[in-house]
Scaffold this motif. Structure first.
Motif, PDB file in Angstrom:
ATOM      1  N   ASP A 198       0.824  -1.227   0.035  1.00 61.85           N
ATOM      2  CA  ASP A 198      -0.163  -0.014   0.117  1.00 61.85           C
ATOM      3  C   ASP A 198       0.811   1.085  -0.184  1.00 61.85           C
ATOM      4  O   ASP A 198       0.760   2.294  -0.634  1.00 61.85           O
ATOM      5  CB  ASP A 198      -0.857   0.035   1.239  1.00 61.85           C
ATOM      6  CG  ASP A 198      -2.153  -0.914   1.138  1.00 61.85           C
ATOM      7  OD1 ASP A 198      -2.412  -1.122  -0.293  1.00 61.85           O
ATOM      8  OD2 ASP A 198      -3.221  -0.862   1.859  1.00 61.85           O
ATOM      9  N   ASP A 199       1.665   1.269   0.973  1.00 64.88           N
ATOM     10  CA  ASP A 199       2.900   2.520   0.800  1.00 64.88           C
ATOM     11  C   ASP A 199       3.444   2.752  -0.306  1.00 64.88           C
ATOM     12  O   ASP A 199       3.618   3.643  -0.764  1.00 64.88           O
ATOM     13  CB  ASP A 199       3.771   2.280   1.964  1.00 64.88           C
ATOM     14  CG  ASP A 199       3.034   2.395   3.487  1.00 64.88           C
ATOM     15  OD1 ASP A 199       2.049   2.926   3.490  1.00 64.88           O
ATOM     16  OD2 ASP A 199       3.640   1.888   4.592  1.00 64.88           O
ATOM     17  N   ARG A 200       4.014   1.306  -1.007  1.00 69.01           N
ATOM     18  CA  ARG A 200       4.758   1.598  -2.210  1.00 69.01           C
ATOM     19  C   ARG A 200       3.916   2.370  -3.579  1.00 69.01           C
ATOM     20  O   ARG A 200       4.224   3.229  -4.067  1.00 69.01           O
ATOM     21  CB  ARG A 200       5.156   0.161  -2.625  1.00 69.01           C
ATOM     22  CG  ARG A 200       6.364  -0.206  -1.817  1.00 69.01           C
ATOM     23  CD  ARG A 200       7.663   0.519  -1.843  1.00 69.01           C
ATOM     24  NE  ARG A 200       8.603   0.224  -0.803  1.00 69.01           N
ATOM     25  CZ  ARG A 200       9.516  -0.715  -1.081  1.00 69.01           C
ATOM     26  NH1 ARG A 200       9.501  -1.279  -2.171  1.00 69.01           N
ATOM     27  NH2 ARG A 200      10.551  -1.009  -0.006  1.00 69.01           N
ATOM     28  N   VAL A 201       2.670   1.666  -3.557  1.00 66.35           N
ATOM     29  CA  VAL A 201       1.639   2.028  -4.647  1.00 66.35           C
ATOM     30  C   VAL A 201       1.403   3.439  -4.322  1.00 66.35           C
ATOM     31  O   VAL A 201       1.087   4.189  -5.116  1.00 66.35           O
ATOM     32  CB  VAL A 201       0.541   0.886  -4.450  1.00 66.35           C
ATOM     33  CG1 VAL A 201      -0.812   1.743  -5.372  1.00 66.35           C
ATOM     34  CG2 VAL A 201       0.670  -0.530  -5.075  1.00 66.35           C
ATOM     35  N   SER A 202       0.914   3.903  -2.985  1.00 64.32           N
ATOM     36  CA  SER A 202       0.557   5.133  -2.911  1.00 64.32           C
ATOM     37  C   SER A 202       1.729   6.122  -3.373  1.00 64.32           C
ATOM     38  O   SER A 202       1.370   7.184  -4.028  1.00 64.32           O
ATOM     39  CB  SER A 202       0.590   5.386  -1.441  1.00 64.32           C
ATOM     40  OG  SER A 202      -0.988   4.734  -0.896  1.00 64.32           O
ATOM     41  N   LEU A 203       3.128   5.674  -3.053  1.00 68.99           N
ATOM     42  CA  LEU A 203       4.226   6.554  -3.410  1.00 68.99           C
ATOM     43  C   LEU A 203       4.176   6.756  -4.773  1.00 68.99           C
ATOM     44  O   LEU A 203       4.355   7.941  -5.509  1.00 68.99           O
ATOM     45  CB  LEU A 203       5.507   6.069  -2.715  1.00 68.99           C
ATOM     46  CG  LEU A 203       6.687   6.916  -2.908  1.00 68.99           C
ATOM     47  CD1 LEU A 203       6.528   8.247  -2.539  1.00 68.99           C
ATOM     48  CD2 LEU A 203       7.908   6.124  -2.457  1.00 68.99           C
ATOM     49  N   LEU A 204       4.252   5.543  -5.441  1.00 67.51           N
ATOM     50  CA  LEU A 204       4.005   5.636  -6.906  1.00 67.51           C
ATOM     51  C   LEU A 204       2.934   6.407  -7.706  1.00 67.51           C
ATOM     52  O   LEU A 204       3.243   7.130  -8.624  1.00 67.51           O
ATOM     53  CB  LEU A 204       3.949   4.083  -7.483  1.00 67.51           C
ATOM     54  CG  LEU A 204       4.006   3.907  -8.942  1.00 67.51           C
ATOM     55  CD1 LEU A 204       5.255   4.186  -9.463  1.00 67.51           C
ATOM     56  CD2 LEU A 204       3.560   2.435  -9.414  1.00 67.51           C
ATOM     57  N   CYS A 205       1.709   6.238  -7.117  1.00 69.37           N
ATOM     58  CA  CYS A 205       0.644   7.165  -7.705  1.00 69.37           C
ATOM     59  C   CYS A 205       1.055   8.531  -7.438  1.00 69.37           C
ATOM     60  O   CYS A 205       0.549   9.458  -8.410  1.00 69.37           O
ATOM     61  CB  CYS A 205      -0.631   6.735  -6.845  1.00 69.37           C
ATOM     62  SG  CYS A 205      -1.091   5.206  -7.194  1.00 69.37           S
ATOM     63  N   LYS A 206       1.572   8.851  -6.258  1.00 72.00           N
ATOM     64  CA  LYS A 206       1.727  10.336  -5.932  1.00 72.00           C
ATOM     65  C   LYS A 206       2.870  10.804  -7.003  1.00 72.00           C
ATOM     66  O   LYS A 206       2.866  12.101  -7.435  1.00 72.00           O
ATOM     67  CB  LYS A 206       2.537  10.430  -4.452  1.00 72.00           C
ATOM     68  CG  LYS A 206       2.758  12.029  -4.310  1.00 72.00           C
ATOM     69  CD  LYS A 206       3.336  12.009  -2.703  1.00 72.00           C
ATOM     70  CE  LYS A 206       3.591  13.424  -2.283  1.00 72.00           C
ATOM     71  NZ  LYS A 206       3.917  13.445  -0.925  1.00 72.00           N
ATOM     72  N   GLU A 207       3.957  10.110  -7.404  1.00 70.40           N
ATOM     73  CA  GLU A 207       5.117  10.492  -8.282  1.00 70.40           C
ATOM     74  C   GLU A 207       4.210  10.801  -9.768  1.00 70.40           C
ATOM     75  O   GLU A 207       4.636  11.650 -10.270  1.00 70.40           O
ATOM     76  CB  GLU A 207       6.096   9.639  -8.251  1.00 70.40           C
ATOM     77  CG  GLU A 207       7.157   9.402  -6.913  1.00 70.40           C
ATOM     78  CD  GLU A 207       7.368  10.728  -6.607  1.00 70.40           C
ATOM     79  OE1 GLU A 207       8.039  11.555  -7.580  1.00 70.40           O
ATOM     80  OE2 GLU A 207       7.579  11.375  -5.433  1.00 70.40           O
ATOM     81  N   VAL A 208       3.759   9.796  -9.870  1.00 71.55           N
ATOM     82  CA  VAL A 208       3.111   9.483 -11.484  1.00 71.55           C
ATOM     83  C   VAL A 208       2.194  11.260 -11.482  1.00 71.55           C
ATOM     84  O   VAL A 208       2.149  11.738 -12.575  1.00 71.55           O
ATOM     85  CB  VAL A 208       2.266   8.409 -11.688  1.00 71.55           C
ATOM     86  CG1 VAL A 208       1.297   8.549 -13.057  1.00 71.55           C
ATOM     87  CG2 VAL A 208       3.314   7.180 -11.598  1.00 71.55           C
ATOM     88  N   LEU A 217       4.047  14.115 -12.023  1.00 76.59           N
ATOM     89  CA  LEU A 217       4.306  14.276 -13.490  1.00 76.59           C
ATOM     90  C   LEU A 217       3.252  14.448 -14.504  1.00 76.59           C
ATOM     91  O   LEU A 217       3.653  14.468 -15.887  1.00 76.59           O
ATOM     92  CB  LEU A 217       5.291  12.989 -14.024  1.00 76.59           C
ATOM     93  CG  LEU A 217       6.533  12.768 -13.206  1.00 76.59           C
ATOM     94  CD1 LEU A 217       7.116  11.097 -13.577  1.00 76.59           C
ATOM     95  CD2 LEU A 217       7.561  13.830 -13.345  1.00 76.59           C
ATOM     96  N   GLY A 218       1.988  14.566 -14.239  1.00 71.52           N
ATOM     97  CA  GLY A 218       0.930  15.007 -14.881  1.00 71.52           C
ATOM     98  C   GLY A 218       0.067  13.962 -15.104  1.00 71.52           C
ATOM     99  O   GLY A 218      -0.709  14.063 -15.976  1.00 71.52           O
ATOM    100  N   GLY A 219       0.131  12.710 -14.520  1.00 74.66           N
ATOM    101  CA  GLY A 219      -0.939  11.633 -14.733  1.00 74.66           C
ATOM    102  C   GLY A 219      -2.072  11.891 -14.007  1.00 74.66           C
ATOM    103  O   GLY A 219      -2.113  12.685 -13.109  1.00 74.66           O
ATOM    104  N   ASP A 220      -2.806  10.698 -14.326  1.00 79.21           N
ATOM    105  CA  ASP A 220      -4.113  10.892 -13.514  1.00 79.21           C
ATOM    106  C   ASP A 220      -4.282   9.440 -12.933  1.00 79.21           C
ATOM    107  O   ASP A 220      -5.346   8.808 -13.590  1.00 79.21           O
ATOM    108  CB  ASP A 220      -5.102  11.634 -13.947  1.00 79.21           C
ATOM    109  CG  ASP A 220      -6.607  11.764 -13.330  1.00 79.21           C
ATOM    110  OD1 ASP A 220      -6.372  11.640 -12.121  1.00 79.21           O
ATOM    111  OD2 ASP A 220      -7.327  11.608 -14.039  1.00 79.21           O
ATOM    112  N   ILE A 221      -3.687   8.689 -11.933  1.00 78.76           N
ATOM    113  CA  ILE A 221      -4.105   7.464 -11.637  1.00 78.76           C
ATOM    114  C   ILE A 221      -4.385   7.492 -10.006  1.00 78.76           C
ATOM    115  O   ILE A 221      -4.012   8.531  -9.566  1.00 78.76           O
ATOM    116  CB  ILE A 221      -2.917   6.499 -11.795  1.00 78.76           C
ATOM    117  CG1 ILE A 221      -1.671   7.154 -11.218  1.00 78.76           C
ATOM    118  CG2 ILE A 221      -2.400   6.377 -13.473  1.00 78.76           C
ATOM    119  CD1 ILE A 221      -0.449   5.997 -11.038  1.00 78.76           C
ATOM    120  N   CYS A 222      -5.016   6.487  -9.693  1.00 78.98           N
ATOM    121  CA  CYS A 222      -5.264   6.297  -8.336  1.00 78.98           C
ATOM    122  C   CYS A 222      -6.217   7.386  -7.704  1.00 78.98           C
ATOM    123  O   CYS A 222      -5.917   8.179  -6.782  1.00 78.98           O
ATOM    124  CB  CYS A 222      -4.116   5.951  -7.259  1.00 78.98           C
ATOM    125  SG  CYS A 222      -3.121   4.628  -7.748  1.00 78.98           S
TER     126      CYS A 222
END
Length: 269
Positions: A217-227, A230-235
């Motif tokens: 959960d922590d890793r996915v949340s961090l990945l979503c935040k970084e994406v 960068l202009g993405g729209d995930i999670c």
């Protein structure tokens, strides 16, 4: 003498809800009988009537199934519940309001003369089958779990369990167990029995799964935040809750469908 007997009987009512009447306690509690025999044998031992003291303690053992060396020192309101198989060594010292259950051994670990057996301070409770060995001290209010083996001092108000005995942390929830409870709540699991101190291997496996889920959960949340940075729209949404009740309902529905199929089946077709 009679005041001490009355005190002993009253102590049974304080610690055994099965006790109903004074007469019942007087006639049917071998733990009390063993303590009363010990008082006689201990006086004989101190008066240097060693052989007679041992004969008295041996008779008590034959009658009650409890072996207390006449040299042991025992305080007031000492209670042995059930009692069968209890062994108390000659240099053991027991304080006031101590409770022992069946199969307990207060034994020694060497053949050297001198202090060889444990000291139990006031209000100690020793669970069934526990072995407390050596010239150690169980502090005031200490507790030893059933079938544990304790060979080191136990601080006051602490609890020891296991082989060898280890002290259970005083905190109700360690940081790790608190973290697991939070993750379990998030996913809809019942966090009961996933404590880090629980010896159940299935509970330990569930606990490790919760640790893994928390890390992911922590890793996915961090990945979503970084994406998203960068202009993405995930999670955009939180994960849906996963509740055990949903699986139970699904299983009940499936079972009903199977029963209906069996009921509607015509063997003549």
């Amino acid at each position: 003498m009679f005041s001490r007997i009355k005190e002993d009987i009253n102590s049974v009512f304080d610690r055994d809800p099965a006790a109903r009447t004074s007469l019942e306690v007087l006639l049917n509690y071998p733990g009390l009988h063993a303590v009363w025999f010990h008082r006689v044998s201990h006086r004989l031992w101190r008066a240097d009537w060693k052989l007679l003291a041992r004969v008295c303690s041996t008779f008590s053992r034959w009658l009650t199934g409890i072996e207390i060396h006449p040299g042991a020192t025992i305080g007031r309101r000492f209670f042995i519940d059930h009692g069968m198989g209890v062994v108390i060594g000659g240099t053991a010292e027991i304080g006031n309001d101590v409770t022992l259950y069946q199969g307990v051994t207060l034994g020694g670990t060497s053949w050297k003369a001198g202090k060889r057996h444990p000291t139990l301070e006031d209000n100690v409770v020793i669970g069934a089958g526990a072995q407390v060995l050596g010239p150690i001290t169980i502090g005031k209010g200490g507790k030893v779990g059933s079938n544990s083996v304790v060979v080191k001092d136990l601080p006051a108000n602490a609890t020891a369990v296991g082989i060898p005995g280890r002290i259970i942390p005083d905190k109700k929830h360690t940081d790790e167990s608190q973290q697991r409870e939070e993750v379990a709540k998030k996913y809809g699991f019942d966090a009961y029995a996933v404590s880090t101190d629980n010896p159940d291997p299935v509970a330990k496996a569930i606990g490790r799964l919760l640790d893994h889920m928390h890390l992911m959960d922590d890793r996915v949340s961090l990945l979503c935040k970084e994406v998203n940075t960068l202009g993405g729209d995930i999670c955009p949404k939180n994960l849906p809750e996963l509740r055990v009740g949903e699986f139970i309902d699904d299983e009940k529905a499936a079972a009903e469908r199977r029963e209906n199929k069996v009921a509607s089946f015509d063997p003549e077709i």
